[in-house]
Design an enzyme around this catalytic site. Structure first.
Site, mmCIF file in Angstrom:
data_model
loop_
_atom_site.group_PDB
_atom_site.id
_atom_site.type_symbol
_atom_site.label_atom_id
_atom_site.label_comp_id
_atom_site.label_asym_id
_atom_site.label_seq_id
_atom_site.Cartn_x
_atom_site.Cartn_y
_atom_site.Cartn_z
ATOM 1 N N MET A 146 44.468 55.007 34.895
ATOM 2 C CA MET A 146 45.812 55.452 35.261
ATOM 3 C C MET A 146 45.871 56.971 35.184
ATOM 4 O O MET A 146 45.659 57.556 34.109
ATOM 5 C CB MET A 146 46.854 54.805 34.334
ATOM 6 C CG MET A 146 46.991 53.300 34.537
ATOM 7 S SD MET A 146 48.108 52.513 33.344
ATOM 8 C CE MET A 146 47.024 52.374 31.904
ATOM 9 N N GLN A 187 35.655 56.100 36.616
ATOM 10 C CA GLN A 187 36.063 55.798 37.986
ATOM 11 C C GLN A 187 35.957 57.044 38.848
ATOM 12 O O GLN A 187 36.482 58.101 38.500
ATOM 13 C CB GLN A 187 37.487 55.253 38.063
ATOM 14 C CG GLN A 187 37.809 54.793 39.492
ATOM 15 C CD GLN A 187 39.211 54.250 39.672
ATOM 16 O OE1 GLN A 187 40.179 54.958 39.450
ATOM 17 N NE2 GLN A 187 39.298 52.986 40.082
ATOM 18 N N CYS A 204 43.777 53.372 45.219
ATOM 19 C CA CYS A 204 44.878 54.309 44.997
ATOM 20 C C CYS A 204 45.500 54.731 46.325
ATOM 21 O O CYS A 204 44.788 55.143 47.240
ATOM 22 C CB CYS A 204 44.380 55.536 44.240
ATOM 23 S SG CYS A 204 45.692 56.715 43.853
ATOM 24 N N HIS A 242 43.404 44.606 42.715
ATOM 25 C CA HIS A 242 44.847 44.716 42.508
ATOM 26 C C HIS A 242 45.487 43.851 43.588
ATOM 27 O O HIS A 242 45.374 44.152 44.771
ATOM 28 C CB HIS A 242 45.285 46.181 42.635
ATOM 29 C CG HIS A 242 46.725 46.402 42.295
ATOM 30 N ND1 HIS A 242 47.205 47.613 41.859
ATOM 31 C CD2 HIS A 242 47.807 45.572 42.309
ATOM 32 C CE1 HIS A 242 48.513 47.525 41.644
ATOM 33 N NE2 HIS A 242 48.889 46.298 41.912
ATOM 34 N N GLY A 253 47.149 43.705 38.380
ATOM 35 C CA GLY A 253 48.432 43.795 39.052
ATOM 36 C C GLY A 253 49.484 42.881 38.453
ATOM 37 O O GLY A 253 49.360 41.656 38.538
#
Length: 333
Positions: free
Chosen positions: A14, A66, A96, A167, A208
């Site tokens: 995040m 990541q 993203c 996700h 998700g």
């Protein structure tokens, strides 16, 4: 493939949240959860201040770096650097939806370029021995979800990728903000379940909308792992139950005050070391505000940390003052 237990439970990458201080706090709550860095571009890893960008503490293992990018050679070089740094895994961000990511031709827009992702996976695997994995959405914009997801996964898997974190929402590259993209597109757990059922040789991790450990436990009946993002950050007490989930499959949701207090004791030496080295106390306490959410004194805990940890020279006495609001006996111990 034999599914590695490390994938059972992970905390999502995040931006602006899962920095090294956050990860050390989460590690104090769970020994076994798989932790992820914020996304870092391949160019930044290659040319930037590596210690600042991808430095981490040994206690964070297992930890994933990541990467953002679409150039196979650059991603391969960044992966080699990551392995040299000791990361346990490198992951390509294909999920993203931010404008910045789109302009750099990485993130969710790569769902429309599976061949590029496949070439990147192949190039990365040639130079590292650690796993190379992919995190994606189910589709982008008006693209058909099933056809897009299955086609993307099959193309990338053919290049050697065996682990996909999905996700379970579409990404809308126009019309929705990054924040809205995390909540507005409807979840489609069923489609991701179909992917797992029809591609049993791949490790499929669900991401998700998962808010509790009991939900996570339920999803583990279908998927190889679960990834929590906002819930893990905003109510970190649930991470105190992550190891039990990993070991037994049982999902507990109640706040374990003793475990939370023990985690603070584990985290405290790291905080002291960082403050002594010049790190602002608020750089660490900002990740702890939701630890006692729903418990007596939680609002006062947040207020003390929010108001006093930001002041110049703030030290661990601020933590003790905040702790006295929720657990006076612990603060006096």
């Amino acid at each position: 493939m034999q599914i590695n237990q490390v994938y059972i439970f992970s905390v999502a990458p995040m931006m602006d949240w899962t920095d090294r201080h956050c990860r050390m706090f989460h590690r104090a709550l769970s020994d076994q959860a798989l932790l992820w860095t914020e996304m870092v571009t391949a160019d930044a890893v290659i040319h930037g201040d590596r210690e600042r960008l991808i430095g981490y503490s040994a206690a964070e293992h297992p930890v994933v770096l990541q990467l953002g990018g679409s150039d196979p050679e650059k991603l391969a070089e960044a992966s080699r650097i990551a392995e040299d740094f000791g990361y346990d895994e490198v992951n390509i961000n294909c999920g993203c939806p931010s404008d910045r990511v789109q302009s750099g031709r990485f993130g969710a827009c790569l769902m429309q370029e599976p061949e590029t992702v496949a070439a990147s996976v192949a190039a990365m695997q040639k130079v590292v021995s650690i796993p190379v994995t992919v995190k994606c959405r189910v589709a982008v914009d008006e693209d058909p979800p099933r056809e897009t997801l299955f086609g993307f996964v099959d193309t990338v898997a053919d290049a050697g990728c065996e682990v996909f974190t999905v996700h379970a929402r579409k990404a809308w590259l126009s019309g929705l903000s990054p924040k809205e993209n995390r909540t507005v597109p409807p979840l489609d757990y069923g489609l991701v379940a179909e992917l797992k059922a029809e591609r049993p040789g791949l490790a499929i991790i669900l991401n998700g909308g998962i808010k509790t450990m009991s939900e996570a436990a339920d999803h583990l009946k279908t998927f190889d792992g679960v990834m929590l993002g906002r819930a893990a950050y905003q109510t970190p007490a649930l991470l105190a139950h992550a190891d039990q989930l990993i070991e037994t499959g049982e999902g507990r949701d109640e706040v374990d005050m003793a475990a939370c207090l023990a985690a603070l004791e584990r985290y405290r030496p790291y905080m002291a070391e960082q403050v002594a080295g010049g790190t602002k106390l608020s750089s660490m306490t900002r990740h702890m505000l939701g630890l006692f959410a729903g418990q007596p004194g939680a609002r006062a805990w947040r207020r003390v940390l929010s108001e006093k940890a930001v002041k110049p020279g703030a030290g661990l006495d601020v933590l003790d003052e905040a702790l006295a609001q929720v657990a006076p006996e612990a603060a006096l111990a």
